[in-house]
Design a protein around this motif. Structure first.
Motif, PDB file in Angstrom:
ATOM      1  N   THR A 194      39.288  -5.318   4.221  1.00  0.00           N
ATOM      2  CA  THR A 194      40.421  -5.638   5.080  1.00  0.00           C
ATOM      3  C   THR A 194      41.259  -4.387   5.308  1.00  0.00           C
ATOM      4  O   THR A 194      41.004  -3.327   4.743  1.00  0.00           O
ATOM      5  CB  THR A 194      41.302  -6.730   4.449  1.00  0.00           C
ATOM      6  OG1 THR A 194      41.913  -6.217   3.260  1.00  0.00           O
ATOM      7  CG2 THR A 194      40.492  -7.967   4.104  1.00  0.00           C
ATOM      8  N   GLY A 195      42.289  -4.526   6.157  1.00  0.00           N
ATOM      9  CA  GLY A 195      43.247  -3.442   6.350  1.00  0.00           C
ATOM     10  C   GLY A 195      42.931  -2.573   7.548  1.00  0.00           C
ATOM     11  O   GLY A 195      42.437  -3.040   8.576  1.00  0.00           O
TER      12      GLY A 195
ATOM     13  N   LYS B 250      37.246   1.016   7.288  1.00  0.00           N
ATOM     14  CA  LYS B 250      36.535  -0.130   6.715  1.00  0.00           C
ATOM     15  C   LYS B 250      35.029  -0.022   6.909  1.00  0.00           C
ATOM     16  O   LYS B 250      34.259  -0.255   5.978  1.00  0.00           O
ATOM     17  CB  LYS B 250      37.037  -1.435   7.339  1.00  0.00           C
ATOM     18  CG  LYS B 250      38.449  -1.826   6.949  1.00  0.00           C
ATOM     19  CD  LYS B 250      38.803  -3.221   7.427  1.00  0.00           C
ATOM     20  CE  LYS B 250      38.749  -3.358   8.933  1.00  0.00           C
ATOM     21  NZ  LYS B 250      39.748  -2.519   9.639  1.00  0.00           N
TER      22      LYS B 250
ATOM     23  N   ASP C 173      38.557  -8.114   8.868  1.00  0.00           N
ATOM     24  CA  ASP C 173      39.805  -7.758   9.523  1.00  0.00           C
ATOM     25  C   ASP C 173      39.520  -6.752  10.627  1.00  0.00           C
ATOM     26  O   ASP C 173      38.574  -5.973  10.535  1.00  0.00           O
ATOM     27  CB  ASP C 173      40.743  -7.119   8.490  1.00  0.00           C
ATOM     28  CG  ASP C 173      42.206  -7.425   8.713  1.00  0.00           C
ATOM     29  OD1 ASP C 173      42.524  -8.107   9.699  1.00  0.00           O
ATOM     30  OD2 ASP C 173      43.024  -6.979   7.902  1.00  0.00           O
TER      31      ASP C 173
ATOM     32  N   LYS D 248      47.414  -1.406   8.700  1.00  0.00           N
ATOM     33  CA  LYS D 248      47.628  -2.688   9.377  1.00  0.00           C
ATOM     34  C   LYS D 248      48.408  -3.645   8.498  1.00  0.00           C
ATOM     35  O   LYS D 248      48.250  -3.653   7.269  1.00  0.00           O
ATOM     36  CB  LYS D 248      46.277  -3.329   9.733  1.00  0.00           C
ATOM     37  CG  LYS D 248      46.417  -4.740  10.325  1.00  0.00           C
ATOM     38  CD  LYS D 248      45.085  -5.398  10.591  1.00  0.00           C
ATOM     39  CE  LYS D 248      45.298  -6.816  11.138  1.00  0.00           C
ATOM     40  NZ  LYS D 248      44.039  -7.483  11.497  1.00  0.00           N
TER      41      LYS D 248
ATOM     42  N   GLY E 258      40.967  -3.324   0.245  1.00  0.00           N
ATOM     43  CA  GLY E 258      41.907  -2.970   1.301  1.00  0.00           C
ATOM     44  C   GLY E 258      41.786  -1.488   1.637  1.00  0.00           C
ATOM     45  O   GLY E 258      41.795  -0.645   0.733  1.00  0.00           O
TER      46      GLY E 258
ATOM     47  N   MET F  79      42.881   2.041   4.063  1.00  0.00           N
ATOM     48  CA  MET F  79      43.944   2.712   4.804  1.00  0.00           C
ATOM     49  C   MET F  79      43.526   4.144   5.082  1.00  0.00           C
ATOM     50  O   MET F  79      42.880   4.783   4.242  1.00  0.00           O
ATOM     51  CB  MET F  79      45.239   2.723   4.005  1.00  0.00           C
ATOM     52  CG  MET F  79      46.427   3.302   4.757  1.00  0.00           C
ATOM     53  SD  MET F  79      47.790   3.783   3.648  1.00  0.00           S
ATOM     54  CE  MET F  79      47.151   5.323   3.001  1.00  0.00           C
TER      55      MET F  79
ATOM     56  N   LEU G 235      50.004  -1.940   1.154  1.00  0.00           N
ATOM     57  CA  LEU G 235      48.722  -2.108   0.465  1.00  0.00           C
ATOM     58  C   LEU G 235      48.787  -3.122  -0.670  1.00  0.00           C
ATOM     59  O   LEU G 235      47.773  -3.745  -1.005  1.00  0.00           O
ATOM     60  CB  LEU G 235      48.239  -0.761  -0.081  1.00  0.00           C
ATOM     61  CG  LEU G 235      47.743   0.240   0.960  1.00  0.00           C
ATOM     62  CD1 LEU G 235      47.597   1.627   0.336  1.00  0.00           C
ATOM     63  CD2 LEU G 235      46.421  -0.209   1.574  1.00  0.00           C
TER      64      LEU G 235
ATOM     65  N   THR H 148      48.145  -5.888   3.119  1.00  0.00           N
ATOM     66  CA  THR H 148      46.696  -5.770   2.958  1.00  0.00           C
ATOM     67  C   THR H 148      46.151  -6.694   1.877  1.00  0.00           C
ATOM     68  O   THR H 148      44.974  -7.035   1.889  1.00  0.00           O
ATOM     69  CB  THR H 148      46.322  -4.307   2.645  1.00  0.00           C
ATOM     70  OG1 THR H 148      47.079  -3.436   3.493  1.00  0.00           O
ATOM     71  CG2 THR H 148      44.854  -4.045   2.900  1.00  0.00           C
TER      72      THR H 148
END
Length: 258
Positions: free
Chosen positions: A34-35, A39, A127, A135, A153, A155, A201, A207
Motif C-alpha cells: 500500500t501507500g 510499490k 493501493d 499517499k 507500506g 513511500m 506511514l 498508510t
C-alpha cells in the motif's frame, strides 16, 4: 539496488529486501503493498528474491497495475487458470484481468483470495497513488484481502521537502491527517517534513489503514544520495517513537559508512 534495515541506532545493509523487512515465507504467505512510490518495484523485488529461494510466487492486484514487460503473465478472471500456468520450484506468475491503457486490473476479490492457495506466497498491490511518492487513502482504500498476513507500506523519499499538493496523492485526506489549514481557494501550502512522513506511514488513517492485527512493514524508496539517506534515518527514528515497525530503505548509492 542496495537495501538497508533500520536497527534502532542506524541503517544496516542486508542481502535481500525480504530479510531487511524481517518477513517469513511460512508466516507471511499473503502480502499486500500500500501507500505511495515504489510499490511495484518492491513487489517484484520481493517476488524475484522468493523465486531465488525456490518459492513459487503469484503477483496480482486488487486495483490496477501496469502490464509488466518480460514477465510470465496470465490474463484471466479465474484463479484456476493461474494454477495451470504456475511453474514449480522457484517461479513468478503475474495474474490479472486485462484493463484499459495496457493495465491489469483485479480479479473478482474471491478469486484473488484463492490465488494464495496456489503458490507459496501471494504478493499484490492494494493501493494506487498515480505514481506519486506518498499517499493518504480515502474511503474505500486500500483494498486488502481477508487472507492477507502482512501489509507493506511504501513511500518515495523524494517527497520530503516538496509541496504537499504536488507530491502527495489525496491532499484533502493528508491535510486532515496532518491538521493543516487550507487557503480560501482550497490550496494547501505546506512542504512535507520527515515528521509528516512518519505520521502518515504509522497512522491508522494513513498508510497503516486497515492493517488491523496483521504484521506491518515499511519501505522507504529512492534514498539515492546522502541527504535522502539522512532523511530516511530521521523518519525511521520518528516512526520508532510513534509506532515501532520493521523498516527497510532502498537506494542506489553505495554507502559502506552507514
Amino acid at each position: 539496488m542496495i537495501v538497508y534495515s533500520w536497527e534502532h541506532d542506524g541503517l544496516r545493509e542486508r542481502p535481500t529486501l525480504w530479510e531487511a523487512l524481517k518477513l517469513s515465507a511460512e508466516r507471511h504467505r499473503g502480502i499486500a503493498l500500500t501507500g505511495g512510490g515504489g510499490k511495484t518495484s518492491v513487489m517484484f523485488r520481493l517476488a524475484d528474491e522468493l523465486a531465488n529461494m525456490g518459492k513459487t510466487v503469484i503477483v496480482t492486484t486488487t486495483t490496477h497495475i501496469f502490464h509488466p514487460p518480460g514477465r510470465n503473465v496470465v490474463e484471466t478472471d479465474c484463479a484456476e487458470d493461474a494454477a495451470k500456468r504456475l511453474e514449480r520450484n522457484g517461479s513468478v506468475l503475474v495474474v490479472g484481468v486485462p484493463g484499459a491503457d495496457g493495465k491489469l486490473k483485479s480479479l473478482p476479490l474471491a478469486e484473488a483470495a484463492r490465488l494464495k492457495e496456489l503458490a507459496d506466497v501471494l504478493l499484490y498491490e492494494a493501493d494506487g497513488a498515480k505514481q506519486l511518492p506518498i499517499k493518504v487513502p480515502k474511503d474505500g482504500e486500500p483494498v486488502i484481502l481477508e487472507c492477507t498476513d502482512a501489509v507493506i507500506g511504501c513511500m518515495g523519499l523524494d517527497c520530503i521537502g516538496g509541496e504537499l499538493e504536488e507530491f502527495c496523492f489525496r491532499t484533502e485526506q493528508a491535510a486532515e491527517l496532518l491538521g493543516l489549514q487550507k487557503e480560501p481557494d482550497g490550496y494547501c501550502s505546506h512542504r512535507i517534513t520527515c515528521g509528516d512522513a512518519a505520521k502518515i506511514l504509522t497512522s491508522e488513517s494513513g498508510t497503516r489503514k486497515l492493517v488491523g492485527e496483521r504484521d506491518y512493514r515499511v519501505v522507504m524508496n529512492k534514498a539515492d544520495n546522502e541527504e535522502l539517506i539522512a532523511k530516511a534515518v530521521r523518519i525511521a527514528g520518528d516512526m520508532e517513537r510513534l509506532h515501532p515497525v520493521p523498516c527497510a530503505v532502498s537506494c542506489f548509492l553505495r554507502g559502506d559508512h552507514l
